[in-house]
Design a protein around this motif. Structure first.
Motif, PDB file in Angstrom:
ATOM      1  N   PRO A 254       0.828  -1.208   0.000  1.00  0.00           N
ATOM      2  CA  PRO A 254       0.000   0.000   0.000  1.00  0.00           C
ATOM      3  C   PRO A 254       0.860   1.256   0.000  1.00  0.00           C
ATOM      4  CG  PRO A 254      -0.759  -1.574   1.647  1.00  0.00           C
ATOM      5  CD  PRO A 254       0.548  -2.078   1.154  1.00  0.00           C
ATOM      6  N   GLN A 255       0.362   2.290  -0.635  1.00  0.00           N
ATOM      7  CA  GLN A 255       1.107   3.533  -0.754  1.00  0.00           C
ATOM      8  C   GLN A 255       0.362   4.674  -0.066  1.00  0.00           C
ATOM      9  OE1 GLN A 255       4.234   3.684  -2.241  1.00  0.00           O
ATOM     10  NE2 GLN A 255       3.960   1.454  -2.280  1.00  0.00           N
ATOM     11  N   ASP A 256       1.124   5.576   0.543  1.00  0.00           N
ATOM     12  CA  ASP A 256       0.524   6.758   1.146  1.00  0.00           C
ATOM     13  C   ASP A 256       0.084   7.748   0.075  1.00  0.00           C
ATOM     14  OD1 ASP A 256       0.576   6.424   3.992  1.00  0.00           O
ATOM     15  OD2 ASP A 256       2.763   6.553   3.910  1.00  0.00           O
ATOM     16  N   LEU A 257      -0.760   8.671   0.468  1.00  0.00           N
ATOM     17  CA  LEU A 257      -1.205   9.737  -0.427  1.00  0.00           C
ATOM     18  C   LEU A 257      -0.035  10.674  -0.737  1.00  0.00           C
ATOM     19  CD1 LEU A 257      -4.505  10.617   1.456  1.00  0.00           C
ATOM     20  CD2 LEU A 257      -4.371   9.573  -0.807  1.00  0.00           C
ATOM     21  N   PRO A 258      -0.021  11.284  -1.921  1.00  0.00           N
ATOM     22  CA  PRO A 258       1.044  12.255  -2.228  1.00  0.00           C
ATOM     23  C   PRO A 258       0.937  13.514  -1.377  1.00  0.00           C
ATOM     24  CG  PRO A 258      -0.593  12.182  -3.990  1.00  0.00           C
ATOM     25  CD  PRO A 258      -0.911  11.055  -3.067  1.00  0.00           C
ATOM     26  N   ALA A 259      -0.261  13.812  -0.886  1.00  0.00           N
ATOM     27  CA  ALA A 259      -0.473  14.972  -0.018  1.00  0.00           C
ATOM     28  C   ALA A 259      -1.673  14.697   0.880  1.00  0.00           C
ATOM     29  CB  ALA A 259      -0.704  16.234  -0.847  1.00  0.00           C
ATOM     30  N   ALA A 260      -1.754  15.400   1.999  1.00  0.00           N
ATOM     31  CA  ALA A 260      -2.835  15.189   2.956  1.00  0.00           C
ATOM     32  C   ALA A 260      -4.199  15.361   2.296  1.00  0.00           C
ATOM     33  CB  ALA A 260      -2.693  16.159   4.123  1.00  0.00           C
ATOM     34  N   GLN A 261      -5.151  14.565   2.759  1.00  0.00           N
ATOM     35  CA  GLN A 261      -6.472  14.543   2.122  1.00  0.00           C
ATOM     36  C   GLN A 261      -7.524  14.149   3.164  1.00  0.00           C
ATOM     37  OE1 GLN A 261      -8.120  11.255  -0.829  1.00  0.00           O
ATOM     38  NE2 GLN A 261      -6.635  12.551  -1.886  1.00  0.00           N
ATOM     39  N   ILE A 262      -8.685  14.767   3.101  1.00  0.00           N
ATOM     40  CA  ILE A 262      -9.813  14.379   3.945  1.00  0.00           C
ATOM     41  C   ILE A 262     -10.713  13.453   3.143  1.00  0.00           C
ATOM     42  CG2 ILE A 262     -11.884  15.173   5.152  1.00  0.00           C
ATOM     43  CD1 ILE A 262     -10.391  17.793   5.731  1.00  0.00           C
ATOM     44  N   ASN A 263     -11.006  12.287   3.700  1.00  0.00           N
ATOM     45  CA  ASN A 263     -11.935  11.338   3.085  1.00  0.00           C
ATOM     46  C   ASN A 263     -13.196  11.319   3.936  1.00  0.00           C
ATOM     47  OD1 ASN A 263      -9.378   8.886   2.137  1.00  0.00           O
ATOM     48  ND2 ASN A 263      -9.848  10.880   1.318  1.00  0.00           N
ATOM     49  N   PHE A 264     -14.319  11.714   3.343  1.00  0.00           N
ATOM     50  CA  PHE A 264     -15.552  11.859   4.110  1.00  0.00           C
ATOM     51  C   PHE A 264     -16.566  10.796   3.731  1.00  0.00           C
ATOM     52  CE2 PHE A 264     -19.809  13.631   4.827  1.00  0.00           C
ATOM     53  CZ  PHE A 264     -19.727  13.797   6.205  1.00  0.00           C
ATOM     54  N   ILE A 265     -17.117  10.114   4.758  1.00  0.00           N
ATOM     55  CA  ILE A 265     -18.183   9.131   4.560  1.00  0.00           C
ATOM     56  C   ILE A 265     -19.438   9.696   5.208  1.00  0.00           C
ATOM     57  CG2 ILE A 265     -18.966   6.770   4.980  1.00  0.00           C
ATOM     58  CD1 ILE A 265     -15.365   7.313   5.521  1.00  0.00           C
ATOM     59  N   ASP A 266     -20.447   9.959   4.409  1.00  0.00           N
ATOM     60  CA  ASP A 266     -21.669  10.572   4.910  1.00  0.00           C
ATOM     61  C   ASP A 266     -22.585   9.518   5.524  1.00  0.00           C
ATOM     62  OD1 ASP A 266     -23.597  12.501   5.428  1.00  0.00           O
ATOM     63  OD2 ASP A 266     -24.583  12.198   3.493  1.00  0.00           O
TER      64      ASP A 266
END
Length: 688
Positions: A254-266
């Motif tokens: 698995p690879q990390d994201l290239p930059a910070a990111q918010i993943n939202f689950i509604d």
């Protein structure tokens, strides 16, 4: 009385003298790490690949054993869930002993036998150990995998998955793993109703054949038993267990994201948000950074006095707890910080979590924090050595994690050698703030706008990506659903009244009695509710038939009672009760207002505000009420609780919900209604 005074005086003098002898201006000098001398378990190998370890401890006449299969990672993919079904079927009879007879004998012996999909456990009194060992071995080698039991366990799993779709904490755990590792990675996949429907009995048998093998097996026996006795039993019951090659399939890292990111689950039913900050970690226990990472994680979020917990819980009062963990081992793992907070502070809590991660990366931890973290590791480690299973677990780790033989003998020396500079260095290596995946699971209509305004610290907003409860990327939810101008609050409430039976029918109702039950942590709870059209209400939560909690309102005043403590309602509570009490509050709702059109668990619903603290949701399609949401103040914090209404059935030609799900924070209780009486079972004494 005289003796008590003398005792107090003695204690006072003792403390005074003790204080006088201690110079508290001098910082205590830490003692050197204690010398660790670990007992080495007796161990040997069988020809079929199984390794046996024995730790003798005769303090108590008990024996426990653990079977651990150290197999490669494997993803079942479209058959995800097969492991759970196999685990549930193992240990419930064998091809030689029927299920009922097997379980009856275990109970008779006062023993315990349980299995996972790649593990097993048993314990018993030492005098019954021979027979329990035989039963355990038989269950491991000859499981009773038959269609009838398979179907039962499959149905149970499907029902659990159906319920878990509404569990915000469960969805957060599953989707955060899936997003980090990938849905097709063994650590990222999870069972769904679709994958479980794909599973057959043949799949369960194939999984057992492919993975339940002595090739990578470790059998650990601990307790009041001798090595010759274990050797004899192992030779008798496990020596002929045929060796089978275990599947070994490679998976991409698995690879990390290239930059910070918010993943939202509604999740529109969420009454609070689940927050996770995570990144990939590839750290073996034998790596030189391992002990420094343990200390760094303890300081950040692994302990009650950690940065995260002291900030979010003790300082802000936003949560009951905030924690972090950093995985290590021969398989890929992750850094993981998490908490649960109320909707109103979701974005602020994310900001503070990122702040604390940044803090430990950029600033040296103070000496007191570092010393305390080391002291706790020392204390816990030394206490753990008192338990014989610790010796066995350490030996097992040395084998399965390819550690040096003196790994645990040097454990405390390496913990105590960690410096503040080490903590900062490993925090920058393993707590990847700039590549963080920030997973938020919650009610988007209340928290999303704030999340979209979180920046990286340089004025650039952290991008938000949207996912469903299965980890599939979706479009941004639309919460601005326009309401048809012809729809009024009167229409919504009238449609509800018509849907459940009509005004004429409802006007014949004077009282309603209902009885329901739910299960909580293995305990059965009962609920009895009595209401009248004169704004009177009595509700009791029962355990073992006895009231555990009670709420009573007589139309003018009321009280709540729990654990023998009676609390009278204040003016605010009385006002709230008057606005909402009764079998059908919608019949006299002059204070109601139409608030919005929202999505509740995939159903479009009109939100109607009753007073200041209650919102009810009515299905656009059916008119039925599907949810009540109440806001209250607890210890100075605003808390929301929800009640969901399902499975409407007719009683005297009036529809009543027969499934009531009560959700408050991470807790959820599902009550099934067993009885409803109209105009009977209620009297004035119930409201005293």
């Amino acid at each position: 009385m005289k003796n008590n005074i003398l005792t107090i005086l003695f204690c006072f003098l003792f403390v005074s003298i003790s204080n006088a002898q201690i110079d508290r201006s001098e910082r205590p000098v830490p003692k050197p790490a204690p010398t660790i001398n670990l007992t080495t378990p007796h161990s040997y190998n069988l020809d079929n690949g199984m390794k046996v370890m024995v730790v003798r401890n005769a303090k108590l006449p008990r024996v426990r054993m653990q079977l651990q299969l150290d197999n490669p990672l494997y993803a079942s993919q479209e058959k995800a869930g097969v492991e759970s079904i196999l685990a549930a079927m193992l240990g419930n009879g064998t091809t030689n002993i029927p299920k009922d007879k097997f379980n009856e004998e275990i109970d008779f012996l006062g023993a315990n036998i349980s299995f996972g999909s790649q593990s097993g456990f048993a314990s018993s009194l030492s005098k019954y150990f021979d027979r329990v060992f035989e039963l355990f071995a038989d269950a491991a080698k000859n499981p009773l995998l038959v269609q009838e039991e398979f179907q039962k366990e499959k149905d149970k799993l499907l029902e659990a998955l159906k319920n878990n779709k509404k569990d915000v904490s469960n969805v957060s755990r599953q989707v955060s793993s899936a997003l980090l590792y990938g849905k097709k990675h063994p650590k990222g996949e999870f069972a769904t109703e679709e994958t479980v429907q794909n599973i057959t009995l043949a799949d369960v048998k194939n999984y057992y054949d492919n993975f339940f093998s002595p090739e990578n097996a470790y059998l650990v026996v601990i307790g009041d038993v001798t090595l010759p006795k274990v050797e004899s039993l192992v030779n008798l019951h496990f020596k002929e267990w045929p060796k089978k090659s275990v599947l070994d399939i490679g998976y991409s890292m698995p690879q990390d994201l290239p930059a910070a990111q918010i993943n939202f689950i509604d999740m529109p039913n969420a009454v609070q948000s689940e927050l996770v900050v995570e990144n990939v970690v590839n750290l073996e226990m034998g790596h030189p950074d391992y002990h420094a990472v343990l200390v760094a994680n303890s300081i950040l979020g692994g302990d009650f006095n950690s940065y995260l917990n002291m900030n979010l819980r003790e300082d802000k009062g936003w949560t009951y707890g905030a924690r972090s963990s950093t995985g290590a081992g021969k398989h890929v793992s992750r850094f993981f910080a998490s908490t649960s907070v109320r909707n109103a502070v979701t974005d602020s809590a994310v900001v503070q979590m990122l702040h604390e991660i940044k803090n430990i990366r950029e600033n040296l931890v103070d000496n007191d924090k570092l010393t305390l973290a080391k002291a706790k590791y020392t204390g816990n480690f030394v206490l753990a050595l008192e338990r014989p299973e610790t010796i066995a677990n350490y030996a097992l780790n040395i084998e399965t994690q390819n550690l040096s033989k003196d790994f645990y003998e040097n454990y405390l020396k390496k913990i105590n050698a960690v410096t503040a500079e080490d903590v900062k260095r490993v925090a920058n290596t393993y707590f990847k703030l700039n590549n963080a995946r920030i997973v938020v699971t919650g009610k988007g209509s209340e928290v999303l706008e704030g999340l979209k305004k979180i920046d990286r610290g340089d004025g650039v907003m952290i991008p938000v990506h949207y996912y469903d409860i299965y980890g599939n990327e979706v479009e941004e939810p639309n919460y601005n659903i326009e309401i048809d101008p012809s729809v009024t609050v009167e229409k919504v409430l009238n449609d509800y009244i018509k849907a459940i039976g009509g005004k004429n029918k409802l006007e014949t109702v004077n009282t309603v009695f209902s009885s329901a039950s739910a299960s909580m942590q293995g305990m059965q709870l009962g609920m009895e509710m009595k209401t009248t059209t004169k704004n009177k209400m009595s509700q009791a939560i029962l355990m073992g038939g006895m009231p555990m909690q009670k709420t009573v309102f007589n139309g003018e005043t009321g009280y709540s009672m729990a654990q023998g403590q009676k609390t009278q309602f204040d003016e605010k509570q009385i006002k709230q009760m008057k606005e909402s009490v009764g079998p059908f509050p919608e019949m006299n709702a002059s204070n109601a207002t139409l608030k919005s059109l929202e999505n509740v668990n995939g159903v479009n619903a009109y939100a109607v505000q009753f007073g200041e603290n209650k919102v009810s949701f009515y299905s656009v399609e059916t008119g039925l009420k599907i949810k009540d949401e109440t806001t209250s103040e607890v210890n100075g914090m605003e808390m929301k609780s929800s009640v969901f209404f399902e499975d409407y059935k007719k009683v005297n030609d009036i529809l009543f919900p027969h499934t009531i799900i009560v959700s408050a924070g991470p807790q959820e209780l599902k009550f099934e209604v067993s009885e409803i009486k109209i105009n009977e079972g209620v009297n004035e004494a119930d409201f005293e």
